[in-house]
Design a protein around this motif. Structure first.
Motif, PDB file in Angstrom:
ATOM      1  N   GLY A  33      21.118  10.042-132.962  1.00 27.39           N
ATOM      2  CA  GLY A  33      21.369  11.045-131.932  1.00 27.39           C
ATOM      3  C   GLY A  33      20.083  11.570-131.318  1.00 27.39           C
ATOM      4  N   LEU A  34      19.074  11.796-132.154  1.00 26.38           N
ATOM      5  CA  LEU A  34      17.783  12.235-131.631  1.00 26.38           C
ATOM      6  C   LEU A  34      17.156  11.155-130.750  1.00 26.38           C
ATOM      7  CD1 LEU A  34      16.233  14.036-134.734  1.00 26.38           C
ATOM      8  CD2 LEU A  34      17.052  15.075-132.624  1.00 26.38           C
ATOM      9  N   GLY A  35      17.320   9.903-131.152  1.00 27.68           N
ATOM     10  CA  GLY A  35      16.811   8.803-130.333  1.00 27.68           C
ATOM     11  C   GLY A  35      17.478   8.769-128.972  1.00 27.68           C
ATOM     12  N   VAL A  36      18.779   8.996-128.938  1.00 29.01           N
ATOM     13  CA  VAL A  36      19.507   9.018-127.660  1.00 29.01           C
ATOM     14  C   VAL A  36      19.015  10.183-126.801  1.00 29.01           C
ATOM     15  CG1 VAL A  36      21.771   9.422-126.628  1.00 29.01           C
ATOM     16  CG2 VAL A  36      21.538   7.819-128.517  1.00 29.01           C
ATOM     17  N   LEU A  37      18.822  11.349-127.411  1.00 28.80           N
ATOM     18  CA  LEU A  37      18.326  12.502-126.649  1.00 28.80           C
ATOM     19  C   LEU A  37      16.936  12.238-126.077  1.00 28.80           C
ATOM     20  CD1 LEU A  37      19.494  15.517-128.836  1.00 28.80           C
ATOM     21  CD2 LEU A  37      20.412  14.775-126.637  1.00 28.80           C
ATOM     22  N   ILE A  38      16.084  11.590-126.850  1.00 27.35           N
ATOM     23  CA  ILE A  38      14.738  11.270-126.365  1.00 27.35           C
ATOM     24  C   ILE A  38      14.814  10.289-125.201  1.00 27.35           C
ATOM     25  CG2 ILE A  38      12.586  10.102-126.988  1.00 27.35           C
ATOM     26  CD1 ILE A  38      12.906  11.388-129.788  1.00 27.35           C
ATOM     27  N   LYS A  39      15.690   9.287-125.308  1.00 29.12           N
ATOM     28  CA  LYS A  39      15.841   8.329-124.211  1.00 29.12           C
ATOM     29  C   LYS A  39      16.366   9.004-122.953  1.00 29.12           C
ATOM     30  CE  LYS A  39      16.529   4.373-127.205  1.00 29.12           C
ATOM     31  NZ  LYS A  39      17.465   3.402-127.751  1.00 29.12           N
ATOM     32  N   ILE A  40      17.328   9.909-123.106  1.00 33.34           N
ATOM     33  CA  ILE A  40      17.858  10.632-121.948  1.00 33.34           C
ATOM     34  C   ILE A  40      16.759  11.483-121.311  1.00 33.34           C
ATOM     35  CG2 ILE A  40      19.442  12.479-121.261  1.00 33.34           C
ATOM     36  CD1 ILE A  40      21.439  11.330-123.312  1.00 33.34           C
ATOM     37  N   ALA A  41      15.955  12.145-122.142  1.00 40.11           N
ATOM     38  CA  ALA A  41      14.868  12.973-121.621  1.00 40.11           C
ATOM     39  C   ALA A  41      13.859  12.118-120.861  1.00 40.11           C
ATOM     40  CB  ALA A  41      14.185  13.725-122.762  1.00 40.11           C
ATOM     41  N   LEU A  42      13.552  10.932-121.363  1.00 34.10           N
ATOM     42  CA  LEU A  42      12.614  10.052-120.664  1.00 34.10           C
ATOM     43  C   LEU A  42      13.174   9.590-119.330  1.00 34.10           C
ATOM     44  CD1 LEU A  42      11.223   7.893-123.602  1.00 34.10           C
ATOM     45  CD2 LEU A  42       9.992   9.567-122.245  1.00 34.10           C
ATOM     46  N   VAL A  43      14.446   9.244-119.293  1.00 37.49           N
ATOM     47  CA  VAL A  43      15.067   8.812-118.039  1.00 37.49           C
ATOM     48  C   VAL A  43      15.063   9.951-117.026  1.00 37.49           C
ATOM     49  CG1 VAL A  43      17.255   8.103-117.000  1.00 37.49           C
ATOM     50  CG2 VAL A  43      16.460   6.981-119.073  1.00 37.49           C
ATOM     51  N   VAL A  44      15.415  11.161-117.469  1.00 38.11           N
ATOM     52  CA  VAL A  44      15.414  12.315-116.566  1.00 38.11           C
ATOM     53  C   VAL A  44      13.999  12.589-116.057  1.00 38.11           C
ATOM     54  CG1 VAL A  44      15.768  14.821-116.481  1.00 38.11           C
ATOM     55  CG2 VAL A  44      17.495  13.344-117.507  1.00 38.11           C
ATOM     56  N   ALA A  45      13.006  12.479-116.925  1.00 42.35           N
ATOM     57  CA  ALA A  45      11.625  12.722-116.516  1.00 42.35           C
ATOM     58  C   ALA A  45      11.162  11.690-115.491  1.00 42.35           C
ATOM     59  CB  ALA A  45      10.708  12.707-117.739  1.00 42.35           C
ATOM     60  N   VAL A  46      11.492  10.431-115.710  1.00 41.25           N
ATOM     61  CA  VAL A  46      11.084   9.382-114.764  1.00 41.25           C
ATOM     62  C   VAL A  46      11.770   9.587-113.417  1.00 41.25           C
ATOM     63  CG1 VAL A  46      11.256   6.913-114.285  1.00 41.25           C
ATOM     64  CG2 VAL A  46      10.453   7.686-116.510  1.00 41.25           C
ATOM     65  N   ILE A  47      13.080   9.855-113.432  1.00 40.80           N
ATOM     66  CA  ILE A  47      13.807  10.061-112.175  1.00 40.80           C
ATOM     67  C   ILE A  47      13.292  11.318-111.463  1.00 40.80           C
ATOM     68  CG2 ILE A  47      16.062  10.623-111.197  1.00 40.80           C
ATOM     69  CD1 ILE A  47      17.289   8.758-113.309  1.00 40.80           C
ATOM     70  N   GLY A  48      13.062  12.395-112.211  1.00 35.53           N
ATOM     71  CA  GLY A  48      12.519  13.615-111.618  1.00 35.53           C
ATOM     72  C   GLY A  48      11.140  13.394-111.028  1.00 35.53           C
ATOM     73  N   GLY A  49      10.300  12.639-111.724  1.00 41.95           N
ATOM     74  CA  GLY A  49       8.962  12.332-111.206  1.00 41.95           C
ATOM     75  C   GLY A  49       9.028  11.517-109.930  1.00 41.95           C
ATOM     76  N   LEU A  50       9.921  10.540-109.881  1.00 42.71           N
ATOM     77  CA  LEU A  50      10.058   9.731-108.669  1.00 42.71           C
ATOM     78  C   LEU A  50      10.572  10.563-107.498  1.00 42.71           C
ATOM     79  CD1 LEU A  50      11.494   6.408-110.113  1.00 42.71           C
ATOM     80  CD2 LEU A  50       9.208   6.817-109.223  1.00 42.71           C
ATOM     81  N   VAL A  51      11.532  11.444-107.765  1.00 43.05           N
ATOM     82  CA  VAL A  51      12.036  12.319-106.704  1.00 43.05           C
ATOM     83  C   VAL A  51      10.930  13.245-106.215  1.00 43.05           C
ATOM     84  CG1 VAL A  51      13.633  14.228-106.236  1.00 43.05           C
ATOM     85  CG2 VAL A  51      14.443  12.193-107.434  1.00 43.05           C
ATOM     86  N   PHE A  52      10.155  13.797-107.146  1.00 41.02           N
ATOM     87  CA  PHE A  52       9.055  14.684-106.764  1.00 41.02           C
ATOM     88  C   PHE A  52       8.027  13.946-105.917  1.00 41.02           C
ATOM     89  CE2 PHE A  52       4.797  16.343-107.732  1.00 41.02           C
ATOM     90  CZ  PHE A  52       4.930  17.630-107.243  1.00 41.02           C
ATOM     91  N   LEU A  53       7.641  12.749-106.347  1.00 41.02           N
ATOM     92  CA  LEU A  53       6.660  11.989-105.577  1.00 41.02           C
ATOM     93  C   LEU A  53       7.214  11.585-104.217  1.00 41.02           C
ATOM     94  CD1 LEU A  53       5.109   9.737-108.356  1.00 41.02           C
ATOM     95  CD2 LEU A  53       4.077  11.714-107.227  1.00 41.02           C
ATOM     96  N   GLY A  54       8.481  11.237-104.170  1.00 39.06           N
ATOM     97  CA  GLY A  54       9.102  10.903-102.885  1.00 39.06           C
ATOM     98  C   GLY A  54       9.119  12.090-101.941  1.00 39.06           C
ATOM     99  N   PHE A  55       9.431  13.272-102.468  1.00 36.91           N
ATOM    100  CA  PHE A  55       9.445  14.471-101.637  1.00 36.91           C
ATOM    101  C   PHE A  55       8.044  14.796-101.129  1.00 36.91           C
ATOM    102  CE2 PHE A  55       9.203  19.155-101.302  1.00 36.91           C
ATOM    103  CZ  PHE A  55      10.080  19.329-100.249  1.00 36.91           C
ATOM    104  N   LYS A  56       7.038  14.669-102.009  1.00 35.45           N
ATOM    105  CA  LYS A  56       5.660  14.939-101.594  1.00 35.45           C
ATOM    106  C   LYS A  56       5.209  13.931-100.534  1.00 35.45           C
ATOM    107  CE  LYS A  56       4.359  18.576-103.731  1.00 35.45           C
ATOM    108  NZ  LYS A  56       3.983  19.759-102.977  1.00 35.45           N
ATOM    109  N   GLY A  57       5.614  12.680-100.688  1.00 33.11           N
ATOM    110  CA  GLY A  57       5.297  11.677 -99.675  1.00 33.11           C
ATOM    111  C   GLY A  57       5.972  11.983 -98.356  1.00 33.11           C
ATOM    112  N   TYR A  58       7.202  12.437 -98.407  1.00 35.80           N
ATOM    113  CA  TYR A  58       7.958  12.810 -97.207  1.00 35.80           C
ATOM    114  C   TYR A  58       7.255  13.963 -96.486  1.00 35.80           C
ATOM    115  CZ  TYR A  58      11.924  14.564 -94.463  1.00 35.80           C
ATOM    116  OH  TYR A  58      12.742  14.994 -93.454  1.00 35.80           O
TER     117      TYR A  58
END
Length: 71
Positions: A33-58
């Motif tokens: 369960g902790l492994g799943v939570l860590i994977k979810i956190a990594l996916v959210v962080a990557v998607i959030g980072g990409l959205v942030f960089l896309g917004f800054k580029g925009y």
């Protein structure tokens, strides 16, 4: 030999093995369960980072430049 005592000891030993097996299974589930939570956190962080960089580029290319009409 006291066979009744031997039976009790065998039953207790078997119960201890089952208890250890159950505890190990629960610990495995918790770690999984902790492994799943860590994977979810990594996916959210990557998607959030990409959205942030896309917004800054925009913003950098003037996409959010709303010019006001002055009278």
């Amino acid at each position: 030999m006291n066979w009744r005592l031997f039976g009790w000891l065998a039953a207790m030993f078997g119960g201890a093995i089952v208890a250890i097996w159950i505890v190990a299974s629960v610990i495995g589930w918790v770690i999984a369960g902790l492994g799943v939570l860590i994977k979810i956190a990594l996916v959210v962080a990557v998607i959030g980072g990409l959205v942030f960089l896309g917004f800054k580029g925009y913003q950098a290319i003037g996409g959010s430049d709303r010019r006001q009409i002055r009278k």
